[in-house]
Design an enzyme around this catalytic site. Structure first.
Site, mmCIF file in Angstrom:
data_model
loop_
_atom_site.group_PDB
_atom_site.id
_atom_site.type_symbol
_atom_site.label_atom_id
_atom_site.label_comp_id
_atom_site.label_asym_id
_atom_site.label_seq_id
_atom_site.Cartn_x
_atom_site.Cartn_y
_atom_site.Cartn_z
ATOM 1 N N HIS A 333 -13.104 12.785 3.226
ATOM 2 C CA HIS A 333 -13.589 13.867 3.934
ATOM 3 C C HIS A 333 -12.996 15.313 4.255
ATOM 4 O O HIS A 333 -13.622 16.628 4.622
ATOM 5 C CB HIS A 333 -14.956 13.533 5.161
ATOM 6 C CG HIS A 333 -15.714 12.532 4.799
ATOM 7 N ND1 HIS A 333 -15.351 11.383 4.228
ATOM 8 C CD2 HIS A 333 -17.314 13.053 4.180
ATOM 9 C CE1 HIS A 333 -16.492 10.592 3.710
ATOM 10 N NE2 HIS A 333 -17.653 11.882 3.703
ATOM 11 N N LYS A 508 6.905 -4.279 -10.769
ATOM 12 C CA LYS A 508 8.976 -4.674 -10.532
ATOM 13 C C LYS A 508 9.399 -5.073 -8.658
ATOM 14 O O LYS A 508 8.848 -3.406 -7.586
ATOM 15 C CB LYS A 508 9.374 -3.329 -11.006
ATOM 16 C CG LYS A 508 11.004 -2.733 -11.220
ATOM 17 C CD LYS A 508 11.558 -2.135 -11.492
ATOM 18 C CE LYS A 508 12.986 -1.842 -11.490
ATOM 19 N NZ LYS A 508 13.951 -1.130 -11.425
#
Length: 667
Positions: A333, A508
């Site tokens: 926000h 990875k």
């Protein structure tokens, strides 16, 4: 513990949603790490969609709707608790130092001239120098006029947050204070619980309202924007309040309270979660404030503080459903959390309890960050023009060559390209995009932490590639311990889901505590790999060329092993050939040579050894012509693979003529 809705975050958005849900009959639980750290405590409480001069039409509409809800919302809260929120629809004055044209820049339909009213949805009045000083005496001498926005106002944000919390308690909302959410556990498109420092919490539905901390749980483009503020007080010897108007100036706002406090704010600093007030920040506020209202120079300073606004890349909130059916988002926000609390609560409650999606919500859906521009799409679906010619993806294996290659298979997924590339170190996003295309790769590794933090060179990276065509390999780069790597791997999986790859469980794995040589930690890597495999990840671990470690990683269930050829980023080429050959000989999972390859000849050599694939980043990104080098690496990878399948000639210690001597013409 079970409830209808579990809300992650105890700031104003989480509290407002909890109260609304409870008033509609739903049971709600709020999990809150630190109530005092919420951005709502560090705001000024302005309700200022008009003074903010919001340019985005959807955002302006959302803010107007929320401001219109405020009177009834505040009455309901004050009636529930018997407490005062300091709500004051006092209007806001926006003085200016220089009149820009006829001041039409303040909004569509607004007109210049004293006393003239806007014909936009919210009225606004232009006041000249005389009128504005009549309305609010004591303004700085260089104020030439200003805008009056009668429908804007303010609320005491600290009082409001406390009233909301009291209202939630009185309604029976359950609070889990001091509890840190560490991960959002998911299976098959559903949240099955949230992992916390106090154990697993379960619910039927979940709402993420964690503000600036949201992207520690999901890879949303929400980052902290630090704001410093301070509070002055009108001296006791001043009998009447000299400042009675909220002043929204250039790089400053001044908010007088009825209790004689005056709030000054706020800086806007992209410094991550760096705490504390600074002399530079406070000085900038005081200089801007005393220029706008000089009398403040003599007022005593009562308090200084800071907070972290949740800012998205487009400065609009993220509202609505998510990639999981039972997870709703309400975060990002930025500077309008106080203003947007009531409308957010209504829209989110409608969505969770009635599956009612307000048309306005589509403008704030998280998927907007996945959209690609036509230029990017074109770039990623057509060959890149990087020299005088065009790149072509070279996967040709003519039938007459009789070379059988089933493709690269990792964790049951088949890829035709055996070259993986990275996304770091490029001089520009455009160069990276062209290089990815020229490489012909189908797997691209992305450093999760650098995307999260918008590190230099990674701004907009998540949106830069077409993830419908390229498989993302999230990377735990930067992690020094197994624990860090596990947490970042979880974020990487969520990042892939948010970008449309719902079934992507690849990671990875890098655990690198060594900052000089960047050598992976074998013990930490094995520990992290074991845990991640248990959590359903397809783990691709980056390791030293250690055959025993490679075997152990295969045994615990890793999808590949990725031995280094030489230190990462060094470009030294194949320095670990003998060990890589042993790993290839013994491995029953794909072997990906990773790190150190600097030239296409070295890429071909690695593939000729029998490696299943290569991962190359620096050699491409740091080349003078990166797309051309990417294309060369593509050719080298294919050539090396074909040479390996073809079978090289045996090596001899003596010469052997290319042409037979029989049948030659002898003189």
């Amino acid at each position: 513990m079970t409830s209808d809705v579990l809300i992650i975050g105890g700031g104003i958005i989480g509290l407002a949603c909890a109260v609304e849900l409870k008033l509609r009959g739903a049971n709600a639980t709020i999990v809150c790490r630190d109530f005092t750290a919420a951005a709502s405590h560090a705001a000024a409480g302005m309700l200022a969609p008009d003074a903010e001069n919001i340019a985005n039409a959807a955002m302006l509409s959302l803010c107007w709707r929320s401001r219109a809800l405020y009177p009834d919302w505040i009455s309901k809260l004050e009636e529930l608790t018997g407490l005062n929120t300091g709500y004051w629809p006092c209007g806001i004055l926006a003085p200016v130092y220089e009149k820009v044209g006829e001041q039409r820049s303040r909004g569509a339909g607004e007109q210049g001239g004293r006393g003239e009213i806007s014909i936009s949805q919210s009225p606004s009045f232009w006041l000249d120098k005389v009128a504005i000083n009549e309305y609010q005496p004591g303004l700085g001498s260089d104020v030439v006029g200003g805008w009056w926005y009668p429908e804007d106002g303010q609320v005491d944000n600290r009082a409001l947050v406390q009233v909301l919390r009291n209202a939630a308690v009185s309604l029976g909302v359950e609070f889990k204070d001091g509890v840190t959410v560490e991960a959002i556990a998911q299976q098959q498109g559903q949240v099955i619980g949230v992992q916390t420092n106090m154990g697993l919490l379960r619910s039927d539905h979940y709402l993420l309202a964690a503000g600036a901390w949201a992207n520690q749980l999901l890879p949303l483009p929400v980052r902290p924007r630090k704001g410093q503020m301070l509070r002055l007080r009108v001296p006791d010897f001043v009998t009447e309040l000299p400042l009675t108007r909220v002043l929204f100036g250039e790089n400053i706002y001044i908010v007088p309270r009825r209790n004689r406090d005056i709030i000054l704010g706020a800086t806007s600093e992209d410094v991550g979660f760096t705490p504390d007030n600074t002399p530079a920040g406070i000085q900038s506020l005081l200089e801007a404030a005393t220029r706008l209202y000089p009398q403040l120079a003599d007022y005593p300073i009562q308090e200084m503080w800071w907070g972290f606004r949740p800012a998205t890349s487009d400065e609009l909130p993220i509202l609505g459903d998510s990639h999981c059916k039972n997870l709703t988002l309400a975060t990002g926000h930025y500077r309008n959390g106080i203003l947007l609390a009531p409308v957010t609560a209504v829209l989110i409650a409608d969505l969770i309890l009635s599956q009612k999606t307000d048309p306005l919500l589509t403008n704030f859906h998280y998927s907007r960050f996945q959209h690609q521009s036509s230029t990017t799409t074109s770039m990623l679906t057509h060959p890149a023009n990087f020299t005088n010619g065009h790149s072509k993806n070279v996967y040709l294996q003519p039938a007459e060559l009789k070379l059988q290659d089933s493709g690269l298979i990792i964790a049951g997924k088949t890829f035709q390209s055996r070259l993986m590339t990275g996304t770091g170190k490029y001089r520009s996003i455009e160069e990276m995009q062209k290089s990815v295309v020229a490489s012909g790769c189908q797997i691209v590794t992305v450093a999760v932490r650098r995307v999260q933090t918008n590190a230099p060179g990674h701004e907009g990276l998540a949106e830069a590639l077409d993830w419908g065509k390229i498989w993302m390999l999230p990377n735990t780069a930067g992690c020094q311990t197994a624990e860090e790597a596990i947490r970042v791997a979880r974020l990487g999986r969520e990042m892939a889901k948010l970008l449309g790859q719902e079934d992507n469980n690849f990671v990875k794995l890098e655990v690198i505590p060594d900052t000089k040589y960047l050598l992976p930690d074998p013990i930490g890597t094995l520990q992290a790999a074991e845990q991640l495999v248990k959590e359903g990840f397809a783990v691709l671990p980056y390791i030293n060329a250690d055959p025993m470690l490679a075997k152990r990683l295969e045994e615990v269930g890793c999808a590949t092993v990725m031995p280094l050829a030489s230190p990462i980023g060094s470009g030294q080429g194949l320095k670990t050939t003998a060990n890589i050959q042993i790993i290839i000989e013994n491995a029953k999972v794909p072997v990906v040579v990773d790190a150190g390859i600097g030239a296409p000849s070295e890429a071909a050599q690695a593939m000729e050894l029998g490696a299943d694939a290569l991962l190359i980043n620096s050699a491409i990104a740091l080349a003078e012509n990166a797309p051309a080098m990417a294309y060369a690496m593509n050719l080298a990878t294919v050539a090396g693979r074909m040479a390996y399948l073809a079978g090289r000639m045996p090596m001899k210690n003596y010469a052997s003529a290319s042409s037979p001597l029989t049948g030659t013409i002898m003189g």
